[in-house]
Design an enzyme around this catalytic site. Structure first.
Site, PDB file in Angstrom:
ATOM      1  N   GLU A 147       0.692  -0.971  -0.151  1.00 20.18           N
ATOM      2  CA  GLU A 147      -0.031  -0.403  -0.351  1.00 20.18           C
ATOM      3  C   GLU A 147       1.528   1.748  -0.177  1.00 20.18           C
ATOM      4  OE1 GLU A 147      -2.843  -0.385   3.223  1.00 20.18           O
ATOM      5  OE2 GLU A 147      -3.114  -2.880   2.323  1.00 20.18           O
ATOM      6  N   ASN A 176       2.170  -4.272  -3.463  1.00 17.87           N
ATOM      7  CA  ASN A 176       1.108  -4.539  -3.431  1.00 17.87           C
ATOM      8  C   ASN A 176      -0.004  -3.541  -3.202  1.00 17.87           C
ATOM      9  OD1 ASN A 176      -1.037  -7.063  -3.247  1.00 17.87           O
ATOM     10  ND2 ASN A 176      -0.365  -6.656  -0.710  1.00 17.87           N
ATOM     11  N   HIS A 207     -10.093  -6.266  -2.753  1.00 23.53           N
ATOM     12  CA  HIS A 207     -10.786  -6.715  -1.848  1.00 23.53           C
ATOM     13  C   HIS A 207     -12.346  -5.600  -2.305  1.00 23.53           C
ATOM     14  CE1 HIS A 207      -8.222  -8.193   0.917  1.00 23.53           C
ATOM     15  NE2 HIS A 207      -7.313  -6.676   1.408  1.00 23.53           N
ATOM     16  N   GLU A 259      -6.217 -10.769  -2.483  1.00 20.13           N
ATOM     17  CA  GLU A 259      -6.357 -10.195  -1.734  1.00 20.13           C
ATOM     18  C   GLU A 259      -7.406 -10.436  -1.646  1.00 20.13           C
ATOM     19  OE1 GLU A 259      -5.014  -7.721   1.632  1.00 20.13           O
ATOM     20  OE2 GLU A 259      -2.909  -7.852   0.690  1.00 20.13           O
ATOM     21  N   ASP A 288     -11.678 -10.621  -2.292  1.00 20.34           N
ATOM     22  CA  ASP A 288     -12.804 -11.444  -0.871  1.00 20.34           C
ATOM     23  C   ASP A 288     -14.076  -9.774  -1.933  1.00 20.34           C
ATOM     24  OD1 ASP A 288     -12.545  -8.852  -0.219  1.00 20.34           O
ATOM     25  OD2 ASP A 288     -11.500 -10.261   2.065  1.00 20.34           O
TER      26      ASP A 288
HETATM   27  O1  9MR Z   1      -6.722  -9.457   6.992  1.00 21.21           O
HETATM   28  C1  9MR Z   1      -6.068  -8.898   8.183  1.00 21.21           C
HETATM   29  C2  9MR Z   1      -6.582  -8.360   9.371  1.00 21.21           C
HETATM   30  O2  9MR Z   1      -6.831  -9.869  10.366  1.00 21.21           O
HETATM   31  C3  9MR Z   1      -5.650  -7.781  10.124  1.00 21.21           C
HETATM   32  O3  9MR Z   1      -6.231  -7.277  11.721  1.00 21.21           O
HETATM   33  C4  9MR Z   1      -4.991  -6.303   9.428  1.00 21.21           C
HETATM   34  C5  9MR Z   1      -3.771  -5.621  10.060  1.00 21.21           C
HETATM   35  O4  9MR Z   1      -2.833  -6.230  10.267  1.00 21.21           O
HETATM   36  O5  9MR Z   1      -4.696  -7.126   8.193  1.00 21.21           O
HETATM   37  C6  9MR Z   1      -5.200  -7.307   7.654  1.00 21.21           C
HETATM   38  O6  9MR Z   1      -5.554  -8.020   6.264  1.00 21.21           O
HETATM   39  C7  9MR Z   1      -4.618  -6.818   5.104  1.00 21.21           C
HETATM   40  C8  9MR Z   1      -4.071  -6.795   4.183  1.00 21.21           C
HETATM   41  O7  9MR Z   1      -2.227  -6.963   5.327  1.00 21.21           O
HETATM   42  C9  9MR Z   1      -3.392  -5.930   3.596  1.00 21.21           C
HETATM   43  N1  9MR Z   1      -4.181  -5.042   2.709  1.00 21.21           N
HETATM   44  C10 9MR Z   1      -5.437  -5.352   3.367  1.00 21.21           C
HETATM   45  C11 9MR Z   1      -6.181  -6.421   4.582  1.00 21.21           C
HETATM   46  C12 9MR Z   1      -7.425  -6.018   5.053  1.00 21.21           C
HETATM   47  O8  9MR Z   1      -7.577  -5.007   6.103  1.00 21.21           O
END
Ligand code: 9MR
Length: 370
Positions: A169, A211, A247, A276, A278
């Site tokens: 990001e 990413n 997402h 990622e 969904d």
């Molecule tokens: O799904 C992940 C969640 O369980 C964590 O709390 C969060 C922070 O570490 O990250 C979520 O995954 C993220 C991913 O690492 C990066 N892209 C967005 C995802 C959803 O927030």
């Protein structure tokens, strides 16, 4: 290209193991998921399509159904949290690989590929980067710490993790500018190039990714990601791949725009992946109508990837509605994944599988040994 595409590298391994499933579609040693009456898993369909299909993984040790279901349907895995900085180096100089190692063991004993997620990611309000990192304001100190972190984490899994999200990001979440995160503020915009160079040195064979989230539609955010990637490549930064998180938290634009965006970035000479995915239940109508729309969305998503030669893997951010980050961030009821709360296949499962096998525009009809 200066690296070997992931699918080609592990193709033989996958064909040999084809994941621990019952392999209903193996006939005389050949996969034919398109034949009448054959009921393939997602992993089997993906092998036939010449791509990898992955999922985020987390520890749910009290749930005996979780691991068998994961192994059955996927041939690639990404830890949802255990490879983030806060997990691997929770205290300065103190590394903890217990959870990450456990996932590696699961993956390796089942012939699965692994995406490493993620080395450098600072996002206000999320737990990805520990406070001791955010407290450092001296560039040399932060530079040395980042170097040690990347060398230690990537070095530990050298040769075992085929793709790393090096910088996650890099854009502002709610805009289209480069996000001036802590690393940017202390090290300057060159922090991205520095992180990639360190990862490259730590594992010269890993495919290194930028990413990004919310880049599946056309528009300023995607354009910013494109320009950033182009700029990094022109500087000779070893960016090998661009991950589109995917997402889909509102009605997805899916097929046309996603395919066009994947193609445009790939034309720069990188691989692309959906990292990622969904797709929430969206729109009006009764449950059956919404589930059917979601089935179509999963079909379109898979088709868009398959229509682009450089799109080598699609990773879902979980696979059962029993466990999804969306529930904890936005509340229950979005049901964004292909298996339901009880691990039963939803229409989305069949949409994804059909997309892998028959997606319009698919140009990957051969097994991944090609
Ligand atoms: O799904 C992940 C969640 O369980 C964590 O709390 C969060 C922070 O570490 O990250 C979520 O995954 C993220 C991913 O690492 C990066 N892209 C967005 C995802 C959803 O927030």
């Amino acid at each position: 290209m200066h690296y070997e595409p992931i699918v080609r590298r592990i193709g033989i391994l996958l064909l040999a193991s084809t994941v621990a499933s019952s392999s209903a579609c193996k006939q005389d040693g050949e996969l034919d998921c398109r034949a009448d009456g054959v009921d393939c898993t997602l992993a089997e369909a993906a092998v036939q399509a010449g791509v990898l299909v992955g999922t985020a993984y987390n520890e749910f040790r009290d749930d005996p159904e979780y691991i068998p279901a994961l192994i059955n349907d996927f041939n690639s895995v990404t830890h949802e949290g255990a490879m983030k900085w806060a997990a691997t180096q929770p205290e300065r100089g103190v590394f903890d690989f217990e959870r990450a190692d456990r996932m590696m063991e699961l993956a390796e004993s089942n012939g699965m590929s692994v995406r490493g997620h993620t080395l450098v990611w600072e996002q206000a309000s999320l737990d990805a980067t520990p406070d001791y990192v955010l407290d450092i304001t001296d560039p040399e100190e932060l530079r040395a710490l980042m170097a040690d972190h990347i060398r230690t984490v990537v070095g530990r899994y050298r040769g075992r993790i085929d793709a790393w999200d090096v910088v996650n990001e890099p854009l502002e979440t709610a805009g289209s500018e480069i996000y001036e995160n802590h690393f940017y503020q202390v090290l300057g915009p060159g922090y991205i190039a520095e992180a990639f160079a360190l990862a490259r040195e730590a594992d010269p064979n890993a495919t290194l990714f930028l990413n990004e989230v919310l880049v599946s539609s056309a528009g300023a955010r995607f354009d910013a990601l494109f320009e950033l990637t182009k700029d990094l490549l022109e500087q000779g930064v070893p960016v090998h791949g661009v991950g589109f998180q995917g997402h889909f938290l509102t009605k997805p634009p899916i097929y046309d725009e996603l395919r066009a965006n994947l193609e445009r970035i790939a034309a720069l000479g990188v691989v692309v992946e959906l990292t990622e995915v969904d797709i929430i239940l969206h729109g009006t109508g009764d449950e059956a109508t919404r589930l059917e729309r979601q089935r179509q969305d999963y079909f379109d998503m898979a088709s868009a990837c398959l229509a682009v030669e450089a799109c080598e893997r699609m990773t879902l951010w979980g696979f059962t509605d029993r466990y999804t980050w969306i529930d904890s961030f936005f509340g229950a009821g979005f049901a964004p994944l292909p298996l339901d709360d009880d691990y039963a296949r939803k229409p989305a499962y069949f949409g994804l599988r059909d997309g892998l096998l028959n997606g319009s525009g698919s140009n990957k009809t051969t097994a991944p040994t090609r």
